[in-house]
Scaffold this active site. Sequence first.
Site, PDB file in Angstrom:
ATOM      1  N   CYS A  10       0.867  -1.187   0.000  1.00  0.00           N
ATOM      2  CA  CYS A  10       0.000   0.000   0.000  1.00  0.00           C
ATOM      3  C   CYS A  10       0.900   1.232   0.000  1.00  0.00           C
ATOM      4  CB  CYS A  10      -0.968  -0.029   1.174  1.00  0.00           C
ATOM      5  SG  CYS A  10      -0.178  -0.004   2.807  1.00  0.00           S
ATOM      6  N   ASN A  13       2.353   1.380   4.397  1.00  0.00           N
ATOM      7  CA  ASN A  13       2.678   0.103   5.066  1.00  0.00           C
ATOM      8  C   ASN A  13       2.354   0.132   6.560  1.00  0.00           C
ATOM      9  OD1 ASN A  13       5.653  -1.999   5.582  1.00  0.00           O
ATOM     10  ND2 ASN A  13       3.553  -2.645   5.208  1.00  0.00           N
ATOM     11  N   SER A  17      -1.757  -2.705   4.035  1.00  0.00           N
ATOM     12  CA  SER A  17      -0.928  -3.875   3.700  1.00  0.00           C
ATOM     13  C   SER A  17      -0.539  -4.726   4.915  1.00  0.00           C
ATOM     14  CB  SER A  17       0.296  -3.483   2.855  1.00  0.00           C
ATOM     15  OG  SER A  17       1.160  -2.626   3.543  1.00  0.00           O
TER      16      SER A  17
HETATM   17  P1  4NP Z   1      -1.745   2.761   4.140  1.00  0.00           P
HETATM   18  O1  4NP Z   1      -2.379   4.102   4.743  1.00  0.00           O
HETATM   19  O2  4NP Z   1      -1.198   3.126   2.784  1.00  0.00           O
HETATM   20  O3  4NP Z   1      -2.897   1.842   4.063  1.00  0.00           O
HETATM   21  O4  4NP Z   1      -0.667   2.316   5.106  1.00  0.00           O
HETATM   22  C1  4NP Z   1      -1.682   5.308   4.833  1.00  0.00           C
HETATM   23  C2  4NP Z   1      -0.755   5.475   5.826  1.00  0.00           C
HETATM   24  C3  4NP Z   1      -0.072   6.674   5.940  1.00  0.00           C
HETATM   25  C4  4NP Z   1      -0.331   7.687   5.038  1.00  0.00           C
HETATM   26  C5  4NP Z   1      -1.271   7.510   4.049  1.00  0.00           C
HETATM   27  C6  4NP Z   1      -1.938   6.309   3.940  1.00  0.00           C
HETATM   28  N1  4NP Z   1       0.365   8.906   5.160  1.00  0.00           N
HETATM   29  O5  4NP Z   1       0.050   9.842   4.402  1.00  0.00           O
HETATM   30  O6  4NP Z   1       1.260   9.028   6.007  1.00  0.00           O
END
Ligand code: 4NP
Length: 154
Positions: A10, A13, A17
Amino acid sequence: MAEPSVLFVCLGNICRSPLAEAAFRTEAERAGLNARADSAGTAGYHIGEPPDPRAIRTARTKGIDISGYRGRQASAADFHAFTHIFALDHSNLRNLERIAPAGHPAQLRLLLDLIPGREGQAVADPWYGGEAGFEVTWAEVSAAARALVAELAK
Ligand code: 4NP
């Protein structure tokens, strides 16, 4: 077939994911399937960090402890280290295609392509919402994990 090795990818992470990895590990163990599993992010924002507390709590309600997982970034080497790589959404699929080495042997797909009727769809990012979104994520990744284990066990 050699032992399958599966990577779930993803953005960060820390939300989707790790839950996909946990669901797959659980389903594989239940089915007696030997498989290696890991997860990674296309971004490097959360390298070395544990999953999001909401993801940890959601997994815990299923009896699964993911608090020891640590974030890492996907790399070109993953295309030689894993037989199957699953992107949780389209932008992560595009980013993986961008870093994929020419002629790599891995099979790269969207995770929900595994679920009949959900082909071409994304697992929505639950990062901006509440805990309920993580339950939706869990339902999707565990359905995909069941389908994947059935496919790999054939
Ligand atoms: P993930 O979700 O891709 O499902 O792990 C996210 C985690 C962090 C961020 C975005 C989506 N971020 O912008 O830090």
